[in-house]
Scaffold this motif. Sequence first.
Motif, PDB file in Angstrom:
ATOM      1  N   UNK A 355       0.828  -1.201   0.000  1.00 48.94           N
ATOM      2  CA  UNK A 355       0.000   0.000   0.000  1.00 48.94           C
ATOM      3  C   UNK A 355       0.864   1.254   0.000  1.00 48.94           C
ATOM      4  N   UNK A 356       2.060   1.144   0.548  1.00 50.24           N
ATOM      5  CA  UNK A 356       2.915   2.315   0.687  1.00 50.24           C
ATOM      6  C   UNK A 356       3.594   2.648  -0.638  1.00 50.24           C
ATOM      7  N   UNK A 449       6.532  17.517   8.435  1.00 50.39           N
ATOM      8  CA  UNK A 449       6.629  16.121   7.998  1.00 50.39           C
ATOM      9  C   UNK A 449       7.842  15.439   8.626  1.00 50.39           C
ATOM     10  N   UNK A 450       7.583  14.288   9.278  1.00 48.43           N
ATOM     11  CA  UNK A 450       8.638  13.488   9.901  1.00 48.43           C
ATOM     12  C   UNK A 450       8.413  12.021   9.571  1.00 48.43           C
ATOM     13  N   UNK A 451       9.507  11.301   9.310  1.00 45.42           N
ATOM     14  CA  UNK A 451       9.425   9.861   9.071  1.00 45.42           C
ATOM     15  C   UNK A 451       9.902   9.109  10.311  1.00 45.42           C
ATOM     16  N   UNK A 452       9.117   8.099  10.706  1.00 45.37           N
ATOM     17  CA  UNK A 452       9.427   7.290  11.881  1.00 45.37           C
ATOM     18  C   UNK A 452       9.487   5.810  11.495  1.00 45.37           C
ATOM     19  N   UNK A 453      10.246   5.056  12.273  1.00 45.39           N
ATOM     20  CA  UNK A 453      10.118   3.594  12.266  1.00 45.39           C
ATOM     21  C   UNK A 453       9.498   3.200  13.592  1.00 45.39           C
ATOM     22  N   UNK A 454       8.355   2.493  13.506  1.00 40.99           N
ATOM     23  CA  UNK A 454       7.600   2.076  14.691  1.00 40.99           C
ATOM     24  C   UNK A 454       7.592   0.548  14.738  1.00 40.99           C
ATOM     25  N   UNK A 455       7.883  -0.023  15.899  1.00 43.17           N
ATOM     26  CA  UNK A 455       7.821  -1.475  16.102  1.00 43.17           C
ATOM     27  C   UNK A 455       6.707  -1.791  17.084  1.00 43.17           C
ATOM     28  N   UNK A 456       5.921  -2.824  16.782  1.00 39.80           N
ATOM     29  CA  UNK A 456       4.812  -3.240  17.639  1.00 39.80           C
ATOM     30  C   UNK A 456       5.026  -4.673  18.096  1.00 39.80           C
ATOM     31  N   UNK A 469       7.119   1.816   8.616  1.00 38.78           N
ATOM     32  CA  UNK A 469       7.804   3.071   8.275  1.00 38.78           C
ATOM     33  C   UNK A 469       6.702   4.087   8.005  1.00 38.78           C
ATOM     34  N   UNK A 470       6.556   5.057   8.893  1.00 35.36           N
ATOM     35  CA  UNK A 470       5.405   5.962   8.850  1.00 35.36           C
ATOM     36  C   UNK A 470       5.821   7.399   8.544  1.00 35.36           C
ATOM     37  N   UNK A 488      -1.053   9.929   9.483  1.00 39.13           N
ATOM     38  CA  UNK A 488      -0.038   8.883   9.397  1.00 39.13           C
ATOM     39  C   UNK A 488      -0.315   7.979   8.207  1.00 39.13           C
ATOM     40  N   UNK A 489       0.736   7.629   7.473  1.00 36.79           N
ATOM     41  CA  UNK A 489       0.615   6.638   6.414  1.00 36.79           C
ATOM     42  C   UNK A 489       1.988   5.999   6.182  1.00 36.79           C
TER      43      UNK A 489
END
Length: 575
Positions: A355-356, A449-456, A469-470, A488-489
């Motif tokens: 989707x990204x 605008x900021x890019x993050x890496x999120x772990x769940x 990667x958001x 967020x996307x």
Amino acid sequence: MTSEVKTDPAQGPVSVQSCEEGYRNPTEVKMSQIVLPCHANHRGELSVGQLLKWMDSTACLSAERHAGCSCITASVDDIHFEHTIGVGKVVNIIAKVNRAFTSSMEVGILVNCEDLYTDKQWRVCHAFATFVARRTEAGKVQLKQVIPHTQTEQMEYSLAAERRRMRLIHAEIITDLLSSSTAQLGECQEYQDAVPAERTRVESVELVLPPHANHQVSTFGGQIMAWMENVATIAASRLCNAHSTLRSIDMFHFRGPSHIGDRLVLKAIVNNAFKHSMEVGVCAEAYQGGEPTRHINSAFMTFEVLDSDRKPRTLPRIRPEPVDGKRRYQEAIARKKIRLDRKYIISCKQTEVPLSVPWDISNQMYLSYNNVSALKLMDARSNWVLASEKHKVRLYTLEENHMLCFKVEMNVSIPAEQTFHLLSDLRRRKEWDLHYDECEVIIEADDEDTLYRVATPCIRKGDKGKDFILLASRRKPCDARDPYLIALRSVTLPTHPPTEDYTRGEVLCAGFTILEESSCVSKITYYNQATPGVLPYISTDIAGLSSGFSSSFSACSDFLEANKDSESALPLQSL
């Protein structure tokens, strides 16, 4: 009340058929014109210049209906022409004011073609024009607000603020993108049998007479656009000695007025030719007597040359002039890349995997715009169904087009701006959200605008956790009717590919809206378009089997309360 919404992936809703009997938008203006031979070109098709005149007239009448005074065209956003219109067909144009700001307003324009013999209709193009109310004897005009009445009008109203932001920074961003892109393009390639660009150059002068003026005695904006289209078409046709078809126009931006008695100098040249399309640069300048010329307008137009089967022909290459010609040649390549990036971003289907879309600095503007617009569209939906409520935290669901969306809503006794800053930094979300194990900043693109890496964490024993990667896009309100937004996307980054330790998840659309209820009370709404990677985390809540959402957002409320006076409420760049 229900309504039928027709949505364009690039610009949002463009037309609505209201089912509320008797309701009609008070700013709506309709124009219907039958295409006569005098309106047509050599192929018996409506001249785009004539169509631009009709579009501008209809939009101006809508703007003046709302403003109650004379209005002038300030700009017209990019237009893509999906179909040509033949002699004998009927052109139906609908224009209405989507939103009014201080002295300017956005007018949405929809153009359909009608075949009287078959009763069929199809869309030709749509556009968004900005009009400015002229000063009156009493001084500068303060426009009244537009009050949305339908779901579609609410969507258009909300998205108009984001489109306005894009217009205000358009020139600056395009300049930055062009400078960064052209630096990577290198020297112009030399092609055998290339056509000298000078051969395509067109210069024409028009004397502005009373029939060319509008009711405010300045040159009619639609007339200027029509003259520009005319010289651009000649330039395009000279490239391959064949008549060309206009497919799209980059934004028209009027930099100043012209008046009766002015001489309008119109210049056009082919900047570059690709396999099946060419870009023509065109500008309009005005002068009177011995005065220096004034820059009135400029645009970039994309043309094709069609064969007898209506298929695009292969075009000859262009040989640019030295210095300025080579600059225009390279910038045309960069603009084409920008257009392709934008087309890819806005045409990605929700059912496609992944989707990204790829992130790079050249497509930041469009990714950010689409990120925020998607959240605004979800926020404007009116058919949410309350699934459960606990501790004043409400969970709603919406099933549409085989896609499940949910939103969580609560009120907190924290000022909206403070809430916005606290929630904007995703690194702090793990302090209240059990679904966030890790969060790191990858890129701080700019203030918004900021890019993050999120772990769940993993859900079931033996499973791997997920990472995302958001892109987080933040917006402050345009006025009191707008909420704060954190959209967020997912995006993809070559520097952060999927790893063996985590399953890469994707977020199509999620984020927060924060609406100021009073000076110290805010309504927080969290939205999520539940993609397969996200659904397992909330499926039991939606089914009513657990109340994790209530616990998480109660924890969010406690987090906001505990930090309402802390310096962590500063913008991200200050942390």
